[in-house]
Design an enzyme around this catalytic site. Structure first.
Site, mmCIF file in Angstrom:
data_model
loop_
_atom_site.group_PDB
_atom_site.id
_atom_site.type_symbol
_atom_site.label_atom_id
_atom_site.label_comp_id
_atom_site.label_asym_id
_atom_site.label_seq_id
_atom_site.Cartn_x
_atom_site.Cartn_y
_atom_site.Cartn_z
ATOM 1 N N HIS A 199 0.828 -1.212 0.000
ATOM 2 C CA HIS A 199 0.000 0.000 0.000
ATOM 3 C C HIS A 199 0.864 1.266 0.000
ATOM 4 C CE1 HIS A 199 -3.451 2.476 1.772
ATOM 5 N NE2 HIS A 199 -3.811 2.094 0.557
ATOM 6 N N PHE A 228 5.824 19.146 -3.141
ATOM 7 C CA PHE A 228 5.779 17.787 -2.580
ATOM 8 C C PHE A 228 6.492 17.773 -1.220
ATOM 9 C CE2 PHE A 228 5.136 13.342 -2.866
ATOM 10 C CZ PHE A 228 6.287 12.674 -2.484
ATOM 11 N N ARG A 241 13.005 13.944 10.292
ATOM 12 C CA ARG A 241 12.809 14.864 9.163
ATOM 13 C C ARG A 241 11.647 15.841 9.387
ATOM 14 N NH1 ARG A 241 15.212 10.333 7.972
ATOM 15 N NH2 ARG A 241 16.668 10.169 6.205
HETATM 16 N N1 LIG Z 1 -0.862 4.509 5.591
HETATM 17 C C1 LIG Z 1 -0.865 5.872 5.370
HETATM 18 C C2 LIG Z 1 -1.933 6.509 4.740
HETATM 19 N N2 LIG Z 1 -3.025 5.804 4.323
HETATM 20 C C3 LIG Z 1 -4.285 6.452 3.959
HETATM 21 C C4 LIG Z 1 -4.291 6.975 2.515
HETATM 22 O O1 LIG Z 1 -3.485 8.136 2.384
HETATM 23 C C5 LIG Z 1 -5.730 7.340 2.100
HETATM 24 O O2 LIG Z 1 -6.223 8.324 2.982
HETATM 25 C C6 LIG Z 1 -6.641 6.126 2.123
HETATM 26 O O3 LIG Z 1 -6.076 5.102 1.305
HETATM 27 C C7 LIG Z 1 -8.059 6.467 1.622
HETATM 28 O O4 LIG Z 1 -7.987 6.982 0.294
HETATM 29 N N3 LIG Z 1 -1.898 7.844 4.519
HETATM 30 C C8 LIG Z 1 -0.803 8.590 4.930
HETATM 31 O O5 LIG Z 1 -0.785 9.820 4.728
HETATM 32 N N4 LIG Z 1 0.249 7.969 5.552
HETATM 33 C C9 LIG Z 1 0.259 6.634 5.780
HETATM 34 O O6 LIG Z 1 1.252 6.104 6.358
HETATM 35 C C1 LIG Z 2 1.419 3.397 3.902
HETATM 36 C C2 LIG Z 2 0.273 2.579 4.373
HETATM 37 O O1 LIG Z 2 -0.830 2.626 3.861
HETATM 38 C C3 LIG Z 2 0.593 1.604 5.448
HETATM 39 O O2 LIG Z 2 0.950 2.311 6.613
HETATM 40 C C4 LIG Z 2 -0.599 0.717 5.759
HETATM 41 O O3 LIG Z 2 -0.081 -0.348 6.510
HETATM 42 P P1 LIG Z 2 -0.149 -1.851 5.920
HETATM 43 O O4 LIG Z 2 0.659 -1.861 4.628
HETATM 44 O O5 LIG Z 2 0.487 -2.716 6.993
HETATM 45 O O6 LIG Z 2 -1.609 -2.162 5.680
#
Ligand SMILES: Nc1c(NC[C@H](O)[C@H](O)[C@H](O)CO)[nH]c(=O)[nH]c1=O
Ligand SMILES: CC(=O)[C@@H](O)COP(=O)(O)O
Length: 164
Positions: free
Chosen positions: A97, A122, A136
């Site tokens: 993901h 960004f 960071r």
């Molecule tokens: N896992 C993280 C996410 N996940 C959520 C996605 O960004 C998004 O809101 C969701 O998939 C619904 O569309 N977002 C972050 O900003 N950081 C993460 O670590």
């Molecule tokens: C970047 C993500 O969406 C992540 O933190 C979600 O965790 P997972 O890959 O273990 O479902």
């Protein structure tokens, strides 16, 4: 140059234009809020320290970094802005993901910048773990929010110069 070799907040020898003429949008992801709030504080303070007027800084939150693209689009569609700063923190989990989010937001905000011919910055941390993010977002490597703000000022100045 890797971040480890450069402090994200070190702009002491950089010629930074005044931010006074410009209007800035800041879109902040709510995921990893303790990190993204620190990024926001760094970005906001860097803008103000370089002359931006508080009334010209427009801050909005979105659920996660994936929504930064549509957030930037909505701001540029509805507000008169000279640049948009996108702040988020994506931390690797157990699955792929992470890769999909990082690629989507990087490509997405680039497309929004081209769509509106406006700088969209960004300011998204994409880290292996929480500690790298902490380092960071005001830690030993500086604050990526500072870097994003200075970039926004420079790009707004460039756009004003060449776009007229
Ligand atoms: N896992 C993280 C996410 N996940 C959520 C996605 O960004 C998004 O809101 C969701 O998939 C619904 O569309 N977002 C972050 O900003 N950081 C993460 O670590
Ligand atoms: C970047 C993500 O969406 C992540 O933190 C979600 O965790 P997972 O890959 O273990 O479902």
């Amino acid at each position: 140059m890797a971040t480890q070799l450069k402090n994200l907040s070190d702009f002491s020898d950089t010629d930074i234009p005044s931010a006074a003429p410009y209007r800035f949008g800041i879109v902040v992801a709510e995921w990893n809020a303790e990190i993204t709030n620190a990024l926001y504080q760094g970005a906001y303070q860097s803008l103000v320290n370089n002359g931006a007027l508080p009334d010209n800084i427009f801050n909005y939150s979105v659920p996660g970094s994936f929504e930064l693209t549509s957030g930037a689009d909505i701001l540029l569609k509805n507000l008169h802005l000279d640049a948009v700063i996108c702040l988020g923190c994506v931390i690797q989990g157990e699955t792929r993901h992470f890769d999909f989010i990082c690629n989507a937001v990087a490509n997405g905000i680039s497309n929004v910048a081209i769509k509106y011919s406006k700088p969209v910055i960004f300011g998204v941390l994409t880290t292996d773990n929480q500690q790298q993010a902490i380092d960071r977002a005001g830690g030993k490597h500086g604050n990526k929010g500072d870097e994003a703000a200075i970039t926004a000022i420079k790009m707004a100045s460039l756009a004003e110069t060449l776009n007229g």
